[in-house]
Scaffold this active site. Structure first.
Site, PDB file in Angstrom:
ATOM      1  CG  ASP A 131      -0.220  -0.277   2.519  1.00 19.06           C
ATOM      2  OD1 ASP A 131       1.028  -0.364   2.496  1.00 19.06           O
ATOM      3  OD2 ASP A 131      -0.888  -0.402   3.551  1.00 19.06           O
TER       4      ASP A 131
ATOM      5  CG  HIS B 148       6.442 -10.956  -2.884  1.00 22.99           C
ATOM      6  ND1 HIS B 148       5.127 -11.297  -3.107  1.00 22.99           N
ATOM      7  CD2 HIS B 148       7.184 -11.850  -3.582  1.00 22.99           C
ATOM      8  CE1 HIS B 148       5.075 -12.344  -3.916  1.00 22.99           C
ATOM      9  NE2 HIS B 148       6.317 -12.702  -4.206  1.00 22.99           N
TER      10      HIS B 148
ATOM     11  CD  GLU C 190       9.632 -11.085   6.414  1.00 20.51           C
ATOM     12  OE1 GLU C 190       9.050 -11.990   5.788  1.00 20.51           O
ATOM     13  OE2 GLU C 190       9.135 -10.521   7.391  1.00 20.51           O
TER      14      GLU C 190
END
Length: 510
Positions: free
Chosen positions: A161, A183, A212
């Protein structure tokens, strides 16, 4: 069914006032509230959820949505729930080397990714290698609603976003061990410093990468605020002790590989009408179809390869006493209940606590007395049907451990715990759950008198400490693991054999 955890980093707008913050949605998203209408309308239930959150993050526990509690809820953080609503099996990679690629990345991004993977590699048996095509973990820059990097026809289940929202998301390992992705939101304001130094108004990509990657390896959140895997985004550029213990519980410590030994001198005889038969146990060479199996009983090592059996006394032997290394038996001569015409090699072997030997050959389960070589009444049986593990099945190994439990490993990544009283499978689980760090689809397993288990796969061994539940060493499969004296130095071996000529041994039947 593959269970995939979807992982995101979420950054809230720090200027939103408390009244605009949907605390119930936060508590619901991160597992503190149950997903039903009763919980959302139950004042006591909401207060209990707030208390649970406050306790988790070491805040004053009062159940009140005060400014400090809301501030913690709005901290940049990973999007995976802190409290899972149900128990799931921990899924890990079933390989020692993982390959990665950062799609269309600049040199500075590639450098950060390499540093992040290297940090995890320092503390585990895993290794990481960059590969443009054969990757297991694929990293890519995305924005807005986007597709997966590997397949543009598959839409990602989350969206970015723009600056300040969702920063990054990734997948955890799956049961099929197929490639997974990370991503990165390319519209966010990233700091690319390779040492993890802070830069005002920017988010450090290195620490984000490291967190991550931990999830892509199967590591869960830690509520130790000094941990890299702390749910709230932090600025660590290395693993804490908590992170190290977590990754080693899954894959073991840094691999202690051994050096492959040069070819041994082969002493062999030729059997008419057949291929060459190896008589020197030290000269055995495994391949994908022919595996070595070990059984240790009363100070003796029973080495089984194809149709040959070596029985070597390691309890009282000197390093010059290697005569039995060259005296294999035909296994069907020793175990006459096996058929020479149909015997193709064993699948698994172990000694039961009562002393009986269990041998599985071509799905046939034999139980016999080692001294008399007599079968127990009622055997052989079909192993797949007897253990009720599916038919047909693949038996990878069977072992009785030092903790007194017996396990049969089958169908690549499943384990059945055997009740030795009824000799049936009492419960089943995954290899990764019962033996963290052991890969699936092993070739065999054996217990040695040093208190350790040895799992074998593709001519490699995994030395496993069942009390600490981790792999402590990894290397090339070698007879010397079991006390056999197969010298890597050919000159030393020749000298040893020369010296042995001056020793006279009494004749003794095997």
């Amino acid at each position: 069914m593959n269970i995939i955890h979807f992982i995101t980093f979420f950054v809230t707008n720090i200027f939103v006032i408390a009244d605009e913050f949907d605390s119930n949605k936060f508590l619901l998203d991160y597992g503190y509230l149950k997903g039903d209408n009763v919980s959302l309308t139950d004042e006591k239930g909401v207060k209990d959820a707030v208390r649970l959150f406050q306790e988790s993050f070491r805040l004053p526990v009062n159940g009140e949505l005060n400014s400090k509690t809301i501030a913690f809820m709005r901290e940049p953080r990973c999007g995976i729930p802190d409290i899972l609503p149900y128990a799931v099996s921990r899924i890990i990679w079933r390989k020692q080397e993982l390959k990665w690629h950062y799609q269309r990345a600049t040199a500075e991004k590639m450098k950060l990714a390499s540093i992040a993977f290297d940090e995890w590699a320092k503390h585990t048996s895993l290794s990481f290698k960059h590969d443009y095509y054969g990757y297991d973990i694929l990293i890519s820059d995305k924005y807005g609603i986007h597709t997966c990097a590997k397949n543009d026809n598959v839409r990602c289940s989350s969206r970015f976003d723009g600056p300040g929202g969702v920063l990054v998301h990734a997948f955890s390992p799956n049961t099929a061990n197929t490639p997974i992705e990370i991503h990165i939101d390319e519209e966010d304001n990233w700091n690319f410093d390779p040492e993890g130094k802070e830069e005002k108004g920017k988010t450090n990509l290195l620490s984000t990468f490291m967190h991550e990657i931990g999830h892509t390896l199967g590591v869960r959140h830690s509520f130790n605020k000094d941990s890299l895997m702390y749910p709230l985004l932090n600025k660590r550029s290395n693993l804490s002790e908590d992170d190290i213990l977590a990754i080693q519980s899954l894959y073991g410590s840094k691999a202690m590989t051994t050096t492959a030994k040069p070819d041994q001198t082969t002493k062999s005889t030729t059997v008419p009408g057949t291929s060459e038969v190896i008589t020197d146990v030290c000269a055995i060479k495994e391949d994908d179809k022919n595996k070595i199996h070990y059984l240790l009983v009363n100070g003796k090592v029973y080495v089984i390869f194809q149709k040959q059996l070596w029985i070597i006394n390691i309890a009282n032997s000197s390093k010059y006493d290697s005569k039995n290394y060259y005296r294999p038996l035909e296994i069907t001569d020793r175990l006459k209940f096996l058929s020479l015409d149909t015997f193709k090699g064993i699948d698994a072997i172990y000694q039961r606590p009562n002393g009986e030997i269990v041998l599985i050959e071509n799905h046939n389960l034999f139980m016999f007395n080692l001294n008399t070589q007599q079968l127990v009444i009622g055997y052989p049986k079909n192993a797949c049907s007897h253990f009720n593990i599916g038919h047909p099945c693949t038996i990878n190994g069977i072992v009785n451990t030092y903790t007194g439990k017996t396990y049969v490993i089958y169908n690549e990544d499943f384990v059945g715990e055997i009740d030795e009283c009824s000799f049936t499978v009492a419960r089943t689980d995954l290899v990764s759950n019962l033996f963290p760090g052991i890969p699936a689809d092993i070739d065999g397993v054996a217990r040695f008198n040093n208190g350790l288990l040895y799992f074998f796969k593709s001519r490699n061994y995994y030395e496993y400490n069942e009390f600490f539940q981790k792999v402590i060493r990894f290397g090339t499969k070698d007879h010397e693991l079991f006390g056999l004296l197969c010298y890597s130095n050919s000159i030393l071996k020749e000298f040893t054999e020369f010296i042995s000529k001056f020793h006279v041994y009494p004749k003794k039947e095997v």
